[in-house]
Design a protein around this motif. Sequence first.
Motif, PDB file in Angstrom:
ATOM      1  N   UNK A 310       0.826  -1.201   0.000  1.00  0.00           N
ATOM      2  CA  UNK A 310       0.000   0.000   0.000  1.00  0.00           C
ATOM      3  C   UNK A 310       0.866   1.259   0.000  1.00  0.00           C
ATOM      4  N   UNK A 311       1.930   1.219   0.779  1.00  0.00           N
ATOM      5  CA  UNK A 311       2.823   2.376   0.823  1.00  0.00           C
ATOM      6  C   UNK A 311       3.452   2.624  -0.542  1.00  0.00           C
ATOM      7  N   UNK A 312       3.844   1.560  -1.215  1.00  0.00           N
ATOM      8  CA  UNK A 312       4.434   1.721  -2.550  1.00  0.00           C
ATOM      9  C   UNK A 312       3.415   2.287  -3.524  1.00  0.00           C
ATOM     10  N   UNK A 313       2.162   1.813  -3.445  1.00  0.00           N
ATOM     11  CA  UNK A 313       1.116   2.331  -4.321  1.00  0.00           C
ATOM     12  C   UNK A 313       0.903   3.817  -4.088  1.00  0.00           C
ATOM     13  N   UNK A 314       0.914   4.236  -2.824  1.00  0.00           N
ATOM     14  CA  UNK A 314       0.730   5.654  -2.514  1.00  0.00           C
ATOM     15  C   UNK A 314       1.900   6.484  -3.026  1.00  0.00           C
ATOM     16  N   UNK A 319       3.336  12.581  -7.981  1.00  0.00           N
ATOM     17  CA  UNK A 319       4.171  12.957  -9.124  1.00  0.00           C
ATOM     18  C   UNK A 319       5.616  12.555  -8.855  1.00  0.00           C
ATOM     19  N   UNK A 320       6.316  12.139  -9.891  1.00  0.00           N
ATOM     20  CA  UNK A 320       7.711  11.746  -9.755  1.00  0.00           C
ATOM     21  C   UNK A 320       7.947  10.337 -10.263  1.00  0.00           C
ATOM     22  N   UNK A 321       9.198   9.907 -10.274  1.00  0.00           N
ATOM     23  CA  UNK A 321       9.528   8.561 -10.760  1.00  0.00           C
ATOM     24  C   UNK A 321       8.860   7.481  -9.915  1.00  0.00           C
ATOM     25  N   UNK A 322       8.570   6.368 -10.555  1.00  0.00           N
ATOM     26  CA  UNK A 322       7.972   5.241  -9.856  1.00  0.00           C
ATOM     27  C   UNK A 322       9.042   4.542  -9.013  1.00  0.00           C
ATOM     28  N   UNK A 323       8.615   4.037  -7.870  1.00  0.00           N
ATOM     29  CA  UNK A 323       9.504   3.361  -6.936  1.00  0.00           C
ATOM     30  C   UNK A 323       9.300   1.853  -7.072  1.00  0.00           C
ATOM     31  N   UNK A 324      10.382   1.110  -7.204  1.00  0.00           N
ATOM     32  CA  UNK A 324      10.278  -0.342  -7.348  1.00  0.00           C
ATOM     33  C   UNK A 324      10.228  -1.010  -5.978  1.00  0.00           C
ATOM     34  N   UNK A 325       9.656  -2.196  -5.946  1.00  0.00           N
ATOM     35  CA  UNK A 325       9.577  -2.948  -4.700  1.00  0.00           C
ATOM     36  C   UNK A 325      10.966  -3.332  -4.209  1.00  0.00           C
ATOM     37  N   UNK A 326      11.856  -3.699  -5.126  1.00  0.00           N
ATOM     38  CA  UNK A 326      13.199  -4.097  -4.709  1.00  0.00           C
ATOM     39  C   UNK A 326      13.951  -2.918  -4.107  1.00  0.00           C
ATOM     40  N   UNK A 327      13.645  -1.686  -4.544  1.00  0.00           N
ATOM     41  CA  UNK A 327      14.286  -0.517  -3.946  1.00  0.00           C
ATOM     42  C   UNK A 327      13.828  -0.336  -2.500  1.00  0.00           C
ATOM     43  N   UNK A 328      12.547  -0.567  -2.229  1.00  0.00           N
ATOM     44  CA  UNK A 328      12.064  -0.473  -0.850  1.00  0.00           C
ATOM     45  C   UNK A 328      12.696  -1.561   0.012  1.00  0.00           C
ATOM     46  N   UNK A 329      12.814  -2.756  -0.525  1.00  0.00           N
ATOM     47  CA  UNK A 329      13.453  -3.837   0.221  1.00  0.00           C
ATOM     48  C   UNK A 329      14.931  -3.521   0.470  1.00  0.00           C
ATOM     49  N   UNK A 330      15.577  -2.863  -0.506  1.00  0.00           N
ATOM     50  CA  UNK A 330      16.978  -2.480  -0.328  1.00  0.00           C
ATOM     51  C   UNK A 330      17.120  -1.459   0.798  1.00  0.00           C
ATOM     52  N   UNK A 331      16.184  -0.494   0.878  1.00  0.00           N
ATOM     53  CA  UNK A 331      16.217   0.477   1.974  1.00  0.00           C
ATOM     54  C   UNK A 331      16.059  -0.225   3.322  1.00  0.00           C
ATOM     55  N   UNK A 332      15.204  -1.224   3.356  1.00  0.00           N
ATOM     56  CA  UNK A 332      15.014  -1.971   4.599  1.00  0.00           C
ATOM     57  C   UNK A 332      16.288  -2.732   4.959  1.00  0.00           C
TER      58      UNK A 332
END
Length: 498
Positions: A310-314, A319-332
């Motif tokens: 849900x956070x990724x969808x939001x 506006x701005x570049x799309x965020x990938x799921x693997x990028x969020x996992x990398x931040x974690x």
Amino acid sequence: MAQVREFRLPDLGEGLTEAEIVRWMVAVGDVVEVDQPVVEVETAKAMVEVPCPWAGVVTARFGEEGGELPVGAPLLTVAVGGPADGGGPSAPGAGGADGAAATRPGGAPGPGGEPGSGAVDREPGAGAGAKRRAEGSGNVLVGYGTSAAPARRRRVRPVAAAPAPAAPAPAPAGVRAPGAGPGRTDGPDGDAAPVADGPVPVISPLVRRLARQSGLDLRELSGSGPDGLILRADVEYALRAAAHRPVAAVAPAPAPAPVPAGADGRAVPDGVRVPLRGVRGAVADKLSRSRREIPDATCWVDADATELMRARTAMNAADGPRISLVALLARICVAALARFPELNSTVDTGAREVVRFDRVHLGFAAQTDRGLVVPVVRDAHTRDAEGLTAEFARLTGAARDGRLSPADLTGGTFTLNNYGVFGVDGSTPIINHPEAAMLGVGRVIPKPWVHEGELAVRQVVQLSLTFDHRVCDGGTAGGFLRYVADCVEQPAVLLRTL
């Protein structure tokens, strides 16, 4: 009068010992300029275009497309400064396009040649007394530079004599002269010369292992590499010479039809044999080394990824570049490594020390047509989700196009493997040697889940962590994995570490 220069496969860095010829970019008779790419090779790391350090006319090429050459083996010869001797494109000792034999390391034949004994290994054109006065390239390659290289000394390998008829079959190494005592070998002039104690200089451990498995004594070889370095071509030449040496005359018994055999001598069924080389060979070597050297253990946990999705969808709705799921996992992962730095490390076996890194260079597994590669995002701890998304996209595109440099594939300190893209739920990752851990992520799929005391359908993902048990125990590994799962289930937890 033209000077014929021999251009050898340079050291491509990162410990690479050989390369496969993918595509020749010049033909015999072509005119080349300084630093012009002449051949495209594939190493265990990446595709590389090799530039020639001299300008002139190509007089010979060594190796065919699809074949492998060790570092230091001849690639081509170039006539520098004028027409080649004899008015043609060929040079003394160099094979032309028609496949004539050419002098190679260890007396090995050129394309189409036969193995020869007693061959003289010399610089092409040296017989004409040509001096090296041509200007070099400003592009410094290992073994080549901005100044002319010193002339190599002339090396002659004597022919090994056949054993007497009553003697047993000789050992595979057969380059020692008959009657030579232990610790002695033939010198450049055919006289016996002492061999120094200690390790023999060999270009790679793989060549040393090949010699050991074949029963070949490296002290009996004369290396054709710099300062007598023994190359793979030297070992292969010695083995071919031993195979062609006559043995004691014995009436042969009728032999059965040959049966294909594996490396251990056991019969194997008929089938297609695919050489393990290039990227596939590098992956095989690294994974085998990881299993052999690292005492690994794996723990895993299922996590409710509904809130993360849900956070990724939001984020992507703005506006701005799309965020990938693997990028969020990398931040974690980066946040978890800050709390558990034991897993961002490596083991120095020589010093018996664990080396903890203060920077996170995050590798990620990428499947390509050439095989599995692991590009590395440098300083992942300094990038936000948007920057990580852009870097993942850049490296993935370069990997699929075969444009990754060796630097893009080395130096990782921790690896993230998203095998969920293959539609599988879980796996036990093999650590990317010499790192200490790898996090595996399965697919995110709807599953029944108890949420707030009630059964509901939630987006569930399986996380698995394989870690080197030498750097930490299960408590540290479990704490790392639990923190990652908490961030996946409640992304707000991550905000406390940002």
